[in-house]
Write a protein that holds these residues in place. Structure first.
Motif, PDB file in Angstrom:
ATOM      1  N   SER A 164       0.928  18.100  64.804  1.00 37.14           N
ATOM      2  CA  SER A 164       1.539  16.890  64.220  1.00 37.14           C
ATOM      3  C   SER A 164       1.557  16.987  62.697  1.00 37.14           C
ATOM      4  CB  SER A 164       0.751  15.652  64.654  1.00 37.14           C
ATOM      5  OG  SER A 164       0.839  15.465  66.048  1.00 37.14           O
ATOM      6  N   GLN A 167       4.250  19.355  61.727  1.00 35.51           N
ATOM      7  CA  GLN A 167       5.573  18.749  61.890  1.00 35.51           C
ATOM      8  C   GLN A 167       5.871  17.768  60.758  1.00 35.51           C
ATOM      9  OE1 GLN A 167       6.038  16.524  65.530  1.00 35.51           O
ATOM     10  NE2 GLN A 167       8.232  17.006  65.640  1.00 35.51           N
ATOM     11  N   ASN A 168       4.880  16.950  60.392  1.00 37.53           N
ATOM     12  CA  ASN A 168       5.065  16.013  59.285  1.00 37.53           C
ATOM     13  C   ASN A 168       5.292  16.754  57.965  1.00 37.53           C
ATOM     14  OD1 ASN A 168       4.718  13.848  61.006  1.00 37.53           O
ATOM     15  ND2 ASN A 168       2.507  13.690  60.610  1.00 37.53           N
ATOM     16  N   GLN A 170       6.685  19.606  57.582  1.00 43.67           N
ATOM     17  CA  GLN A 170       8.049  20.124  57.581  1.00 43.67           C
ATOM     18  C   GLN A 170       9.059  19.019  57.235  1.00 43.67           C
ATOM     19  OE1 GLN A 170       9.229  23.205  57.823  1.00 43.67           O
ATOM     20  NE2 GLN A 170       7.152  24.033  57.990  1.00 43.67           N
ATOM     21  N   GLN A 171       8.805  17.853  57.748  1.00 39.45           N
ATOM     22  CA  GLN A 171       9.711  16.731  57.428  1.00 39.45           C
ATOM     23  C   GLN A 171       9.636  16.369  55.947  1.00 39.45           C
ATOM     24  OE1 GLN A 171       8.549  13.628  60.137  1.00 39.45           O
ATOM     25  NE2 GLN A 171       9.610  14.572  61.903  1.00 39.45           N
ATOM     26  N   ARG A 172       8.415  16.318  55.403  1.00 41.97           N
ATOM     27  CA  ARG A 172       8.279  16.031  53.974  1.00 41.97           C
ATOM     28  C   ARG A 172       8.921  17.123  53.135  1.00 41.97           C
ATOM     29  NH1 ARG A 172       3.088  14.256  55.674  1.00 41.97           N
ATOM     30  NH2 ARG A 172       2.193  16.270  55.089  1.00 41.97           N
ATOM     31  N   ALA A 174      11.528  18.877  54.000  1.00 41.29           N
ATOM     32  CA  ALA A 174      12.990  18.673  54.047  1.00 41.29           C
ATOM     33  C   ALA A 174      13.432  17.568  53.076  1.00 41.29           C
ATOM     34  CB  ALA A 174      13.411  18.336  55.476  1.00 41.29           C
ATOM     35  N   LEU A 175      12.672  16.472  53.010  1.00 39.46           N
ATOM     36  CA  LEU A 175      12.992  15.398  52.077  1.00 39.46           C
ATOM     37  C   LEU A 175      12.848  15.851  50.621  1.00 39.46           C
ATOM     38  CD1 LEU A 175      11.238  12.374  53.867  1.00 39.46           C
ATOM     39  CD2 LEU A 175      13.697  12.866  53.738  1.00 39.46           C
ATOM     40  N   ASP A 178      15.865  17.888  49.614  1.00 40.80           N
ATOM     41  CA  ASP A 178      17.042  17.050  49.342  1.00 40.80           C
ATOM     42  C   ASP A 178      16.906  16.350  47.984  1.00 40.80           C
ATOM     43  OD1 ASP A 178      18.098  17.772  51.760  1.00 40.80           O
ATOM     44  OD2 ASP A 178      17.419  15.962  52.827  1.00 40.80           O
ATOM     45  N   ALA A 211       3.337  22.378  53.849  1.00 37.84           N
ATOM     46  CA  ALA A 211       3.921  22.938  55.074  1.00 37.84           C
ATOM     47  C   ALA A 211       3.354  24.316  55.368  1.00 37.84           C
ATOM     48  CB  ALA A 211       5.439  23.000  54.934  1.00 37.84           C
TER      49      ALA A 211
END
Length: 421
Positions: A164, A167-168, A170-172, A174-175, A178, A211
């Motif tokens: 988990s 996964q979090n 990786q999401q951070r 990606a943000l 951007d 990450a």
């Protein structure tokens, strides 16, 4: 007493004396006649007994000769029984090769007691590395497995948390990418300040580090990044055999519990205890022959390790010989005798190992005889480089079956079975 009376008395005495003499002569004559007759009877009996003894001796002589002949027949039959008939054509077809017994160079040996053990360099005590509940354990005790093969699956809360987190992260990440791309574009177009761009770049670097750390934690456990699932797979680290299994379905295991012991049995160690007096002879690289009373064969190897310390109680140093074990015949725990080569080489009478066979619990070599072979009992010594020393029972120059002798043994067994039937 007057004269007449004296004469009468004298006459009576004379008559009495004459009568006694006659009786004595008669008795003697009778005794002589009876004695001569007794002598004749005794001579006759002796003569008859002599004839009887001669007849008995003659019969005994015949019996002895018959017995000798019978013994010779039995001896010949025994010899014939030991001979295994083999024609030259049969030997050619069977590939039996004859050779003359000769001398071979063999070094002196030092026999030491030992025990077969796992190769510690190829033995692993597999632990889960995470705590959890066993969901599956598909392998069986004694099963051969390949490297990477699944051994068990554990449901671990720690693995679920790490996944988990990854996964979090990786999401951070990606943000952050951007935001960095947007701020970079605005800064290049002179729309936003450089400070905003630098902050976005720093946030991206931090997200990348987070990450990467989460991924490394999972990789260190061998878990990988399979979403938020807590399933953790235990896999074989190398090809081997499951020699111990301490895991069952539904069991709660800790991260340091040895749930499997995996060993590569293609090679094993013959571990020996070397007394201080023999340390000069037992050196790394020395040739060694390992024998076990439970096995009829032997194996050759080299001393791979000699310990530098002596045990406080045993006053011996540990050493081991690495043995190839392709057929799995050398089983850990088996007691063996390790003959380590020591001293200068000397010539001894030796034959190939394949020429020595066991018949009725005796070591034999099949020597060439007219029309076949004879199972010649021999006393064997040490084995070295594929040859076995012959201490007695075989003479130098004597011809024997040096190759494919097992076919002669098979023929002997067939003949014995037919004879018993």
């Amino acid at each position: 007493m007057d004269k007449k009376q004296k004469l009468a008395i004298a006459a009576i005495l004379i008559v009495t004396a004459l009568a006694a003499g006659a009786i004595t002569l008669g008795g003697k004559s009778g005794s002589d006649e009876h004695g001569d007759h007794g002598k004749e009877d005794t001579h006759a009996e002796h003569k008859e007994a002599g004839h009887k003894e001669n007849d008995d001796d003659h019969a005994a002589g015949k019996s002895a000769k018959a017995g000798d002949a019978h013994g010779d027949d039995e001896h010949d039959a025994h010899d014939e029984g030991e001979r295994i008939a083999f024609s030259a054509e049969q030997m050619r077809v069977a590939g039996i090769v004859l050779a003359d017994a000769g001398l071979s160079d063999m070094t002196g040996t030092l026999p030491l007691p030992g025990e077969i053990r796992f190769d510690a360099d190829r033995t692993a005590h597999v632990v889960p590395r995470v705590a959890g509940v066993v969901e599956a354990a598909p392998v069986r005790l004694g099963q051969a497995v390949k490297k990477g093969q699944l051994l068990a699956i554990i449901d671990s809360g720690a693995i679920s948390d790490l996944r988990s987190e990854a996964q979090n992260a990786q999401q951070r990440l990606a943000l952050a990418r951007d935001g960095y791309a947007r701020e970079k574009k605005l800064w290049e177009e002179k729309i936003s300040a450089e400070q905003d761009y630098l902050q976005a770049r720093a946030a991206l670097r931090e997200a990348e580090i987070a990450a990467r750390n989460a991924a490394q934690k999972l990789a260190a456990l061998g878990a990988g990044g399979d979403g938020s699932s807590g399933a953790f797979q235990i896999r074989a680290p190398f090809d081997g055999v499951v020699v111990e299994k301490h895991i069952a379905l539904g069991e709660m295991v800790k991260e340091d519990t040895a749930v499997f012991t995996l060993s590569d049995l293609s090679q094993v160690w013959a571990e020996i205890d070397v007394p201080a007096s023999a340390l000069d002879a037992v050196r790394v690289g020395a040739a060694a022959t390992v024998k076990a009373s439970a096995l009829s064969s032997s194996a050759s190897g080299k001393v791979a390790y000699v310990g530098a310390l002596l045990g406080e109680q045993t006053r011996t140093a540990k050493a081991h010989v690495v043995l190839p074990n392709p057929g799995g015949a050398w089983r850990p725990g088996m007691f063996v005798t390790v003959e380590v080569a020591a001293g200068a080489a000397r010539q001894v009478l030796a034959v190939p190992d394949d020429a020595v066979h066991t018949v009725e619990n005796r070591s034999v070599v099949f020597t060439a005889a007219e029309g076949g072979f004879i199972a010649q009992p021999v006393k064997t010594g040490r084995s070295q480089d594929g040859r076995t020393e012959i201490l007695s029972g075989l003479e130098p120059g004597q011809r024997y079956a040096a190759r494919n002798a097992f076919l002669v043994k098979a023929e002997l067994g067939k003949a014995s079975a037919e004879h018993a039937h």
